[in-house]
Scaffold this motif. Sequence first.
Motif, short mmCIF file in Angstrom:
data_model
loop_
_atom_site.label_atom_id
_atom_site.label_comp_id
_atom_site.label_asym_id
_atom_site.label_seq_id
_atom_site.Cartn_x
_atom_site.Cartn_y
_atom_site.Cartn_z
N VAL A 99 0.87 -1.27 0.07
CA VAL A 99 0.10 0.11 -0.03
C VAL A 99 1.05 1.26 -0.03
O VAL A 99 0.84 2.13 -0.94
N SER A 100 1.97 1.37 0.97
CA SER A 100 2.65 2.34 0.90
C SER A 100 3.47 2.52 -0.46
O SER A 100 3.70 3.68 -0.89
N GLU B 67 1.53 4.18 -2.76
CA GLU B 67 1.43 5.65 -2.63
C GLU B 67 2.41 6.37 -2.74
O GLU B 67 2.79 7.50 -3.36
N ILE C 198 -4.13 -4.69 -1.60
CA ILE C 198 -4.39 -3.46 -1.36
C ILE C 198 -5.73 -3.33 -0.91
O ILE C 198 -6.07 -2.44 -0.20
N ARG C 199 -6.59 -4.05 -1.88
CA ARG C 199 -7.87 -3.96 -1.84
C ARG C 199 -8.32 -4.36 -0.39
O ARG C 199 -9.18 -3.40 0.42
N VAL D 139 -6.77 -4.40 2.28
CA VAL D 139 -6.25 -3.43 3.43
C VAL D 139 -7.06 -1.96 3.44
O VAL D 139 -7.36 -1.45 4.22
N GLU D 140 -7.38 -1.48 2.09
CA GLU D 140 -8.01 -0.47 1.89
C GLU D 140 -9.36 -0.29 2.49
O GLU D 140 -10.17 0.42 2.85
N GLU D 141 -10.03 -1.41 2.35
CA GLU D 141 -11.61 -1.79 2.66
C GLU D 141 -11.55 -1.66 4.19
O GLU D 141 -12.58 -1.26 4.50
N ALA E 114 -9.49 -0.04 6.10
CA ALA E 114 -9.33 1.21 6.42
C ALA E 114 -10.40 2.28 6.36
O ALA E 114 -11.49 2.08 6.57
#
Lengths: 369, 602, 381
Positions: B177-178, B181, B595-596, B598-600, B602
Amino acid sequence: MWTRILALIVKEFLALLKDPRSRSVLVVPPLIQLIVFGYAASFELKEIPFAVYNQDRGAISRDFEATFVGAPAFRRVATITDDSQIAPLIDSRQAMLVVRIGQRFSADLLSGDSAPVQLIVDGRNSNTAMIATNYVNSIVNRFNEDWIEARGQPEMPARLEVRAWFNPNLDSHWYFIPGIIGMLALVTTIMVTAMTVAREREQGTFDQLLVTPLRPGEILLGKALPGFLIGMVQGTVILLITVLWFEVPLRGSLTALYAGLALFLLSGVGVGLLISSLAVTQQQGLLGAFMFMVPAITLSGFATPIANMPEFVQAVTLIDPLRYFLIILRKVFLEGAGFDVLTAQLWPMALIGTCSLALASWLFRHRMY
Amino acid sequence: MSDLALPVLVAESLTKTFVSGTQRSEALKAVSFAIRPGAVTGLIGPDGAGKTTLMRLAAGLLVPDAGSVQALGLDSTRDSLAVQAALGYMPQRFGLYEDLSAQENLDLYADLQGVPKAVRSERYAELMHMTGLAPFVDRLAGRLSGGMKQKLGLACTLVRPPRLLLLDEPTVGVDPVSRRELWAIVDRLVGEEGMSVLLSTAYLDEAERCSEVIVLHQGRILDQGPPGAMSARMAGRTWSITAAGRGKRDLQMRLARTHGVVDALVQGERIRLVSEGTQIPDALGTLLAGEGATITPVPPRFEDYVIDLLREPGAGAQDPIPVGAAAAANSAVDPSRLTALPQDPDVARDADGHESPAVIHVRELVRRFGDFQAVAGVSFEVRRGEIFGLLGANGAGKSTTFRILCGLLPASAGHVEVAGHDLRHAAASARARIGYMAQKFSQYGNLSVGQNLVFFAKAYGLDGEKRAERLAWAEAEFDLARYREQLAGELPLGYKQRLAMACALMHEPEILFLDEPTSGVDPLARREFWQRINALAVAGVTVLVTTHFMEEAEYCDRLLIMAAGRILTMGEPAAIKAGARSPGHPDPSMEEAFIRQVEEAA
Amino acid sequence: MKRLRDWLRRPRVMRVSALVRKEFLQIVRDPSSIAIAFLMPLFLLLLFGYGVSLDADHVPVAFVAEQPGADTEDFRSSLAGSHYFALKTLPTMPEAEQALRRGKVNAIVRLRANFGEELRRSDGAPIQLIVNGVDANTARLNQGYVEGAWGNWLMRRAASLGVDMKVPVQLEQRIWFNSELKSRNFLVPGLVAIIMTLIGALLTALVMAREWERGTLEALLVTPVSMSEILLGKIVAYFTLGTGGMLLTVALAVWLFEVPLRGSFWLLWTCASLFLLAALGMGLTISTVSRSQFVAGQIAIIGTFLPAFLLSGFIFDIDSMPAPIQAVTHLVVARYFVSIVQTLFLAGDVWAVVLPNALALVLMAVIFLGITWRKSKKRLE
């Protein structure tokens, strides 16, 4: 179990001795320091710079002056002819003493009166000042005795016969050099141990050790023994130099001395490892080492007797392992002591060593970030 | 030519040799290149390829032995101060002062770069917006997670916008994820601010994001050009294989050894294969005959090209050794068991077909640091012979969990059992059953390779013949014999990793803990490493691994993804990917799935 | 005012002040450096001020009168009158010897059985004094005090007998600067030098090595900062810290321990600053040369405290050391400052002492800082 511990010890030794810089740090400085400090540490004064202001022209005053000039401890740096010259000489530290012989010195003496002699001393270092005055006192006393004898005056009804046991010439090197042995042993053990665990923590190798079947006690032993053995070897070399080079008499039991050295190293290594396992970074390890070492040395009775300290400070010195070892060293070297006199010094070191080692080994596993 | 089109960084026969004691290592051998402005150029290569040396030379921190390097038209060696004032450079271990807060670090670099006070607040706001660090400005840099540290480091480098930005492995040790970014920031810098970026990385998938790449290997440039063009050269040589009747791991091991195959990788349920030519190798046909195999062509990737490049004779790849053969010599891997293996080991089963018993039990594990809950009630089990992946963003609590399992950290609450013991309180003998390989090199750097091996053999209590046998095994299996006398700290990275693994396997552990074992390792060494892990798993060794390489996640039997100290999801890689499937993404990659997830959360 | 603001905005000034601020923040956040800078001086000063002393009091002395009588009692009372002794009267010599061996007493005064008779004979009665010579210094002081008591006793006895006994040469002592010979008055100023050596050299010994090891130096080096600015930042920060430690110790010395400060405070400040520069230079040299915290730490342990403690003239008189050792002491930075501090505190502004020592400090500072500067190039090699 012994295979594992032996492996650890070998590893520690390799890590310590493989790097030429760290090897030379272990070997060379202690020897240089022993020699340099051995000569430097003494309360005997040599060549005390002094000046004479003789206002008397008589022959006796010149004899009196000559007793100083002839004494090996004194060195005349100036002859003064006026009061105003005294202060600059003392202030600038060119002279530590000024002996001022009054105008009526010879006349007074010849007439049987007391002849006053003024002694001006630089008191900036009160200890040196006191020693120097003592020297002058004994010269004056001898002059007085000779004078009385020569003049056939009635003798004193009692005389003082002084004998110094253990150190007949009152050579203070004999007092300090055994002390340096203890000091250097402390510095070496602390130096070898205080940063090791912190370094392994910073480099990540400590985790690697902790996941092996090694028990904390074994890791502790592996870390402790190299410092201990290096201390033993270094201690032996320094002992030899003390006896053969500085010719300090070794009168007591060698086994008692080695028992003392062993227990002292144990406590030194223990405190070093305790500091090391408390420290998160090497910097903290180093600073911790100093926080322990500086008070340990100043309070050990190395330079200033423990008996002169106030009660509460004397109580603090009870947890200072160097205090006990210094007593052992001096008693064995000079007083010829054996085990019987030394038990009181041995067990506290064993206690300090055991407690600090136990605490250190507990911290190995329990201090994690 | 306009000024803008002039190359921003030019190297001409740049050579640099390091001498330490009697050791000479040539870091760069007559390297020449030019970098275009206004684009991201990737510097691709494994650790030890010379990437960092090149960056440092460009930044004027080192003096070349021969050749020259010019940055923004200035000679980096002669005008080093002017060059340093003009470019931005973020070293690999970015020098954040960990005992300063994020804001204090920013202020420091703003002052050092001479950013006028008047423009600061605007610039800070921009940077905070870009990096998303605004809520953390008052936190000490040492308390930030790995990804945030990198972003803060980047922000510090950018306080005064440079025309040329050098980034040395900005994404190493950073979670996907980072990483994404960070890349978004870089793309924005190039797109909106017209910056030129030279970025080094060991992640081959990142090369595809660059407009041009330089492939560096052992101090030489192997190739330079747009990555798409490079991958295109592999067209027609890449395939995806499924074989219903066989275990993927077993199949991969066989395929990798097949003549005419350049590369074979487990990818989810399939095997991805690179062939030597555009034809399917003949040997493959015989191998897969009657297995119900399907072979479909897939588009090439940049990694395929690099592997092909490195496998070419003369590329100087580190001598690959036949892992399978050596693995058979590993007595942990009983060859008879290997052949008697069930056909589908994807779910670890014992010989009778029952599910293997769990060897790691974690129930309601909690770990607090002060008020902060790093691990907040995690439960899972790992079965014998399983490769179990522990994933998560930086700061998600996976390292903490990992350390608790190894017995390096006490749990605040909950139950942990590894091989029947809580390692923290277990008898030392229990620890003899696990192996541990730390994230960073943690063998004794100032001891020789041989001394390290002997030390760990003894530390694990091996003696006599057994020790001699295992030492001989370690030297043979990992090709360490010729480095026996060398200091471990001076080994090339690939060999450091081999040494670490040799030490971890010395005592034939039942359970192996691997903490980000392959970061920075070149792709060949990584493949070799995973072949070994596979062989161990096949032989019944349980492997627990943490990683940021989503490729590697696919090699695992099961994955556990953590976020904020809790379990986000757990399951087989294919299931996790399936869970991320959407109309827009019919076939998400592991990275996208991660990523999905982790983003979900958050 | 405007000039100052402009000056502060100059890039170089801004950079250095940013570096100084950074060092301060690091110092403040690491409890161990604060401990070294402020707690250690406090602790050491209290110890030395209250604890360590060369002035003995109540020294245990065994008194053996083999045949107690009026004469022996007369002599005993003259000893007992001094607060310096704690007399223990023991009946027999073997018991006294035993006590000396066991360390219960430091000396034995023995009056033989026929003391009374011999007193009245012409050749005088012997008074035996046995001192434990292990600690030669204490032994000599003990001897001096017994001699003093003996002399007083003789005079008193003569007076009581009506004999006009006069000492031929009568010594009048005048101790300048420290008339009561309080050892605290010389130990405490000397301690200022020791403490500042620790703050200066020890704290800085690790700072450069730490930046190397943690990789922060690389990030600094690619900014427009020059190496001398980085060094300057460190020097300014630790100089300020050291000055703080100095003020603390001087304040404690003057107000708590009542050591007179006869010289000018500003001269002391100036010399202390020179000394700090030299000590910082030494620490930075260790740090720059070793580049590894472990080795830097070992060098600091060996090279700072013990030499400052033993070779600076703080305790042992340098003039009495053999010539080669005296030569070695010239390398010890603390030596010059100990000399200055003792003079400034107790004697006053004596330029003949201050000037040459201050020049030596300048020289040492230049040498050490020069080595550091030469050794730290703005490159990573």
